[in-house]
Scaffold this motif. Structure first.
Motif, PDB file in Angstrom:
ATOM      1  N   PHE A  11      96.860 -27.054 -15.518  1.00 21.22           N
ATOM      2  CA  PHE A  11      96.555 -25.643 -15.305  1.00 21.22           C
ATOM      3  C   PHE A  11      95.628 -25.124 -16.398  1.00 21.22           C
ATOM      4  N   TYR A  12      95.959 -25.448 -17.646  1.00 17.96           N
ATOM      5  CA  TYR A  12      95.138 -24.990 -18.769  1.00 17.96           C
ATOM      6  C   TYR A  12      93.735 -25.584 -18.703  1.00 17.96           C
ATOM      7  N   GLN A  13      93.650 -26.840 -18.302  1.00 18.73           N
ATOM      8  CA  GLN A  13      92.350 -27.498 -18.176  1.00 18.73           C
ATOM      9  C   GLN A  13      91.478 -26.766 -17.156  1.00 18.73           C
ATOM     10  N   LYS A  14      92.053 -26.437 -16.018  1.00 17.02           N
ATOM     11  CA  LYS A  14      91.289 -25.749 -14.975  1.00 17.02           C
ATOM     12  C   LYS A  14      90.917 -24.333 -15.402  1.00 17.02           C
ATOM     13  N   ALA A  15      91.836 -23.642 -16.046  1.00 17.06           N
ATOM     14  CA  ALA A  15      91.562 -22.274 -16.492  1.00 17.06           C
ATOM     15  C   ALA A  15      90.436 -22.253 -17.519  1.00 17.06           C
ATOM     16  N   LEU A  16      90.472 -23.181 -18.457  1.00 16.64           N
ATOM     17  CA  LEU A  16      89.419 -23.233 -19.475  1.00 16.64           C
ATOM     18  C   LEU A  16      88.067 -23.606 -18.867  1.00 16.64           C
ATOM     19  N   ALA A  17      88.079 -24.522 -17.912  1.00 17.86           N
ATOM     20  CA  ALA A  17      86.815 -24.908 -17.259  1.00 17.86           C
ATOM     21  C   ALA A  17      86.213 -23.729 -16.501  1.00 17.86           C
ATOM     22  N   LEU A  18      87.045 -22.949 -15.823  1.00 25.44           N
ATOM     23  CA  LEU A  18      86.542 -21.779 -15.098  1.00 25.44           C
ATOM     24  C   LEU A  18      86.065 -20.685 -16.052  1.00 25.44           C
ATOM     25  N   ARG A  19      86.774 -20.484 -17.157  1.00 23.91           N
ATOM     26  CA  ARG A  19      86.320 -19.501 -18.154  1.00 23.91           C
ATOM     27  C   ARG A  19      84.965 -19.910 -18.720  1.00 23.91           C
ATOM     28  N   GLN A  20      84.805 -21.205 -18.988  1.00 25.25           N
ATOM     29  CA  GLN A  20      83.540 -21.707 -19.512  1.00 25.25           C
ATOM     30  C   GLN A  20      82.417 -21.518 -18.495  1.00 25.25           C
ATOM     31  N   GLN A  21      82.710 -21.783 -17.224  1.00 25.54           N
ATOM     32  CA  GLN A  21      81.703 -21.604 -16.176  1.00 25.54           C
ATOM     33  C   GLN A  21      81.331 -20.125 -16.046  1.00 25.54           C
ATOM     34  N   ARG A  22      82.311 -19.243 -16.134  1.00 23.84           N
ATOM     35  CA  ARG A  22      82.027 -17.808 -16.057  1.00 23.84           C
ATOM     36  C   ARG A  22      81.198 -17.365 -17.255  1.00 23.84           C
ATOM     37  N   GLN A  23      81.482 -17.934 -18.425  1.00 20.75           N
ATOM     38  CA  GLN A  23      80.714 -17.591 -19.617  1.00 20.75           C
ATOM     39  C   GLN A  23      79.243 -17.966 -19.429  1.00 20.75           C
ATOM     40  N   GLU A  24      78.984 -19.101 -18.800  1.00 22.75           N
ATOM     41  CA  GLU A  24      77.608 -19.520 -18.535  1.00 22.75           C
ATOM     42  C   GLU A  24      76.910 -18.562 -17.573  1.00 22.75           C
ATOM     43  N   VAL A  25      77.627 -18.119 -16.546  1.00 22.01           N
ATOM     44  CA  VAL A  25      77.045 -17.180 -15.576  1.00 22.01           C
ATOM     45  C   VAL A  25      76.707 -15.859 -16.261  1.00 22.01           C
ATOM     46  N   LEU A  26      77.626 -15.365 -17.096  1.00 17.79           N
ATOM     47  CA  LEU A  26      77.376 -14.103 -17.799  1.00 17.79           C
ATOM     48  C   LEU A  26      76.226 -14.244 -18.795  1.00 17.79           C
ATOM     49  N   ALA A  27      76.141 -15.378 -19.470  1.00 16.71           N
ATOM     50  CA  ALA A  27      75.042 -15.613 -20.406  1.00 16.71           C
ATOM     51  C   ALA A  27      73.703 -15.676 -19.664  1.00 16.71           C
ATOM     52  N   THR A  28      73.703 -16.250 -18.472  1.00 15.62           N
ATOM     53  CA  THR A  28      72.489 -16.284 -17.655  1.00 15.62           C
ATOM     54  C   THR A  28      72.071 -14.875 -17.261  1.00 15.62           C
ATOM     55  N   ASN A  29      73.029 -14.038 -16.925  1.00 12.64           N
ATOM     56  CA  ASN A  29      72.714 -12.642 -16.597  1.00 12.64           C
ATOM     57  C   ASN A  29      72.057 -11.947 -17.785  1.00 12.64           C
ATOM     58  N   ILE A  30      72.631 -12.130 -18.964  1.00  9.79           N
ATOM     59  CA  ILE A  30      72.084 -11.485 -20.160  1.00  9.79           C
ATOM     60  C   ILE A  30      70.684 -12.013 -20.456  1.00  9.79           C
ATOM     61  N   ALA A  31      70.484 -13.317 -20.301  1.00 11.97           N
ATOM     62  CA  ALA A  31      69.170 -13.906 -20.570  1.00 11.97           C
ATOM     63  C   ALA A  31      68.102 -13.406 -19.600  1.00 11.97           C
ATOM     64  N   ASN A  32      68.511 -13.027 -18.403  1.00 10.67           N
ATOM     65  CA  ASN A  32      67.551 -12.571 -17.389  1.00 10.67           C
ATOM     66  C   ASN A  32      67.544 -11.058 -17.228  1.00 10.67           C
ATOM     67  N   ALA A  33      67.931 -10.348 -18.256  1.00 15.19           N
ATOM     68  CA  ALA A  33      68.005  -8.886 -18.182  1.00 15.19           C
ATOM     69  C   ALA A  33      66.644  -8.248 -17.916  1.00 15.19           C
ATOM     70  N   ASP A  34      65.558  -8.909 -18.317  1.00 16.80           N
ATOM     71  CA  ASP A  34      64.218  -8.354 -18.127  1.00 16.80           C
ATOM     72  C   ASP A  34      63.429  -9.057 -17.032  1.00 16.80           C
ATOM     73  N   THR A  35      64.071  -9.928 -16.271  1.00 20.62           N
ATOM     74  CA  THR A  35      63.392 -10.656 -15.206  1.00 20.62           C
ATOM     75  C   THR A  35      63.349  -9.801 -13.942  1.00 20.62           C
ATOM     76  N   PRO A  36      62.152  -9.526 -13.427  1.00 17.32           N
ATOM     77  CA  PRO A  36      62.060  -8.709 -12.208  1.00 17.32           C
ATOM     78  C   PRO A  36      62.777  -9.376 -11.027  1.00 17.32           C
ATOM     79  N   ASN A  37      63.461  -8.575 -10.245  1.00 14.02           N
ATOM     80  CA  ASN A  37      64.176  -9.000  -9.032  1.00 14.02           C
ATOM     81  C   ASN A  37      65.334  -9.971  -9.287  1.00 14.02           C
ATOM     82  N   TYR A  38      65.773 -10.098 -10.533  1.00 17.85           N
ATOM     83  CA  TYR A  38      66.935 -10.941 -10.811  1.00 17.85           C
ATOM     84  C   TYR A  38      68.193 -10.184 -10.408  1.00 17.85           C
TER      85      TYR A  38
END
Length: 138
Positions: A11-38
């Motif tokens: 359970f902990y393994q899956k929870a940590l993997a999903l948290r890590q994946q969500r962190q990557e998605v959020l970091a991608t959003n922040i990195a593309n804050a100035d990208t048109p139509n993102y």
């Protein structure tokens, strides 16, 4: 006994993997804050974790993979997939004129919250492992 410990920690393994994946998605959003139509994305953590531990499947899951051994010295390997976390588009509170839906205040808040929860999950897992080690030593 090792199987029971593995199931307990799965359970902990899956929870940590999903948290890590969500962190990557959020970091991608922040990195593309100035990208048109993102379009900002996020993961429904609760639903995805429920699905990963067997509480229902709304996203199709890839079949488990096992490698064919062609020599006796090969190490048998298996890959168990939890299925991809379905990325959802975030509904913008105030979209920009260039079509970008990233709201930096929302993204920073979600990123910080996810980081805190990831660290908490690690601390809980660490405490669980320590308690298992203590039980084994007695």
């Amino acid at each position: 006994m090792i199987d029971r410990i593995g199931k307990d920690l799965e359970f902990y393994q899956k929870a940590l993997a999903l948290r890590q994946q969500r962190q990557e998605v959020l970091a991608t959003n922040i990195a593309n804050a100035d990208t048109p139509n993102y379009k900002a994305r996020d993961i429904d953590f609760s639903a995805t974790l429920r699905e990963a531990i067997g509480g229902g499947s709304s996203v199709p899951r890839l079949p488990d993979t096992s490698l064919t051994l062609t020599a006796s010295r090969h190490i048998p390997a298996r890959a168990h997939t939890t299925g991809p976390a379905q990325e959802l588009y975030r509904v913008p509170l105030q979209p920009s004129l260039d079509g970008n839906t990233v709201d930096m205040n929302v993204e920073r808040t979600e990123f910080a919250e996810n980081t805190a929860k990831y660290q908490t999950d690690l601390q809980v897992l660490n405490a669980r492992i320590k308690s298992l080690l203590t039980a084994m030593q007695q």
